[in-house]
Design an enzyme around this catalytic site. Structure first.
Site, PDB file in Angstrom:
ATOM      1  CB  CYS A 153      -0.891  -0.069   1.249  1.00  0.00           C
ATOM      2  SG  CYS A 153      -1.640   1.470   1.756  1.00  0.00           S
ATOM      3  CB  CYS A 180       0.474   1.940   4.117  1.00  0.00           C
ATOM      4  SG  CYS A 180      -1.225   1.352   3.977  1.00  0.00           S
TER       5      CYS A 180
END
Length: 104
Positions: free
Chosen positions: A30, A33
């Site tokens: 991700c 993230c």
């Protein structure tokens, strides 16, 4: 640096904590993230009224499922063993601090 937790350690690390805990539900794949990692590290280093704990949703699916986490990053603030705030998506540090200030 934020602590990394697992399904097995979640109760002790988060639910039984005397201090409010911001849980970062994250995943290695991700990109947003990864953007949040240094922001969370700074936040934890500068505040003594908050712990930051990271949990990888791919490796710890039971905890993610228990709290209905469907997209990453999701941030949940736990106080006294219960979630009191849920934020979905990356955000600038100032916005994150404003959102946390409303419940801390």
């Amino acid at each position: 640096m934020p602590t990394t937790t697992t399904d097995d350690a979640f109760t002790a690390e988060v639910l039984e904590s005397q201090t409010p805990v911001l849980v970062d539900f994250t995943a290695a794949w991700c990109p947003p993230c990864r953007v949040m990692k240094p922001i969370l590290a700074e936040l934890e280093a500068e505040r003594d009224d908050l712990r930051v704990v990271t949990i990888d949703v791919d490796a710890n699916q039971a905890t993610a499922a228990r709290y209905g986490v469907l997209s990453m990053p999701t941030f949940m603030l736990f106080r006294d063993g219960a979630p009191v705030l849920t934020l979905v998506g990356s955000r600038p540090r100032k916005r994150l601090e404003r959102e946390l200030a409303g419940v801390l």
